[in-house]
Motif scaffolding. Sequence first.
Motif, mmCIF file in Angstrom:
data_model
loop_
_atom_site.group_PDB
_atom_site.id
_atom_site.type_symbol
_atom_site.label_atom_id
_atom_site.label_comp_id
_atom_site.label_asym_id
_atom_site.label_seq_id
_atom_site.Cartn_x
_atom_site.Cartn_y
_atom_site.Cartn_z
ATOM 1 N N ARG A 134 -10.063 47.882 6.850
ATOM 2 C CA ARG A 134 -10.680 48.024 5.490
ATOM 3 C C ARG A 134 -11.974 48.715 5.804
ATOM 4 N NH1 ARG A 134 -12.655 43.395 4.277
ATOM 5 N NH2 ARG A 134 -12.423 42.372 6.257
ATOM 6 N N ASP B 39 -19.470 54.933 10.546
ATOM 7 C CA ASP B 39 -18.944 53.548 10.580
ATOM 8 C C ASP B 39 -17.195 53.559 10.188
ATOM 9 O OD1 ASP B 39 -21.363 52.719 11.079
ATOM 10 O OD2 ASP B 39 -21.388 51.216 9.172
ATOM 11 N N PHE C 78 -15.480 54.418 13.496
ATOM 12 C CA PHE C 78 -15.488 53.568 14.510
ATOM 13 C C PHE C 78 -14.447 52.211 13.988
ATOM 14 C CE2 PHE C 78 -16.869 49.055 15.283
ATOM 15 C CZ PHE C 78 -16.834 49.148 16.864
ATOM 16 N N ARG C 79 -14.713 51.939 12.778
ATOM 17 C CA ARG C 79 -13.949 50.872 12.316
ATOM 18 C C ARG C 79 -12.160 51.406 12.485
ATOM 19 N NH1 ARG C 79 -16.914 47.267 8.790
ATOM 20 N NH2 ARG C 79 -15.193 46.516 7.576
ATOM 21 N N ALA D 101 -11.583 50.724 16.197
ATOM 22 C CA ALA D 101 -11.557 49.417 16.346
ATOM 23 C C ALA D 101 -10.253 48.655 16.068
ATOM 24 C CB ALA D 101 -12.545 48.683 15.967
ATOM 25 N N TRP D 102 -9.765 49.134 14.568
ATOM 26 C CA TRP D 102 -8.821 48.340 14.155
ATOM 27 C C TRP D 102 -7.402 48.624 14.948
ATOM 28 C CZ3 TRP D 102 -7.699 44.768 10.520
ATOM 29 C CH2 TRP D 102 -6.568 44.616 10.036
#
Lengths: 69, 173
Positions: free
Chosen positions: B4, B13, B16-17, B20-21
Amino acid sequence: MNPNIETLLAQDLRELTAHQVPGPDLDAITRRGRALRRRRMGIAGVGGTAVTAAAPRPLPTERSVPHTR
Amino acid sequence: MRFRTSPGANERDVAFREFAWQRAASLHRSAYLLCGDWHLAEDLVQEALAKAYVHWRRVQDADNPDAYVRRILVNEARRRWRRKDAPVPRAEAATDRAEPDWSEDVVRRAELFEALLRLPAGQRATIVLRHLDGLSERETAAALGCSEGTVKSQASRAMAALRKYIESQEAKA
């Protein structure tokens, strides 16, 4: 190293970690990252101010010395 | 399931997300073997990813962003081990299952886990990166910030220690 032992070790490590891992809390991670960044920037800011304050003042040049006459 | 994005997230962001996910589950498993506790492992991963967020540009520019983040994770785990109040890693795997299955394999794995947690930090990290994460010696060296020769010697010492511990446990039984 014995390749059979390596294969068995890899298999066992995978089994040991065969656990339902929850999805990452991306909001918490980015919040933590932003907080870390702010803290670092704050430290860098304070450090920079301290360095500037402690830095020796430049020697007066001929031009900067006011004429007394 | 897809990750999400929070409303108002910028391009940095979002990238990055997504990273990271994709990496979090694998990092979580490695962290578990590094610290011996799922909850501590989750916190370790959060901290490692938060640090990756701070240095996101460097992570993106790295030859191997995954190895870069694993290096942060291992360093964070080491930093915590050095702390005086750090909890001593304990094996929880064998008792973590709803229905205990005491087959030979399960016992062997529980012993392996005990032995792994007794290894010095560097040797343990080497075993986890090489044999769980499947990194090459070169990638492991990059992730640990050491030479390939050090990875080889750490792995060899770790394997000898694991074998010795498991044999001693078997002799006791």
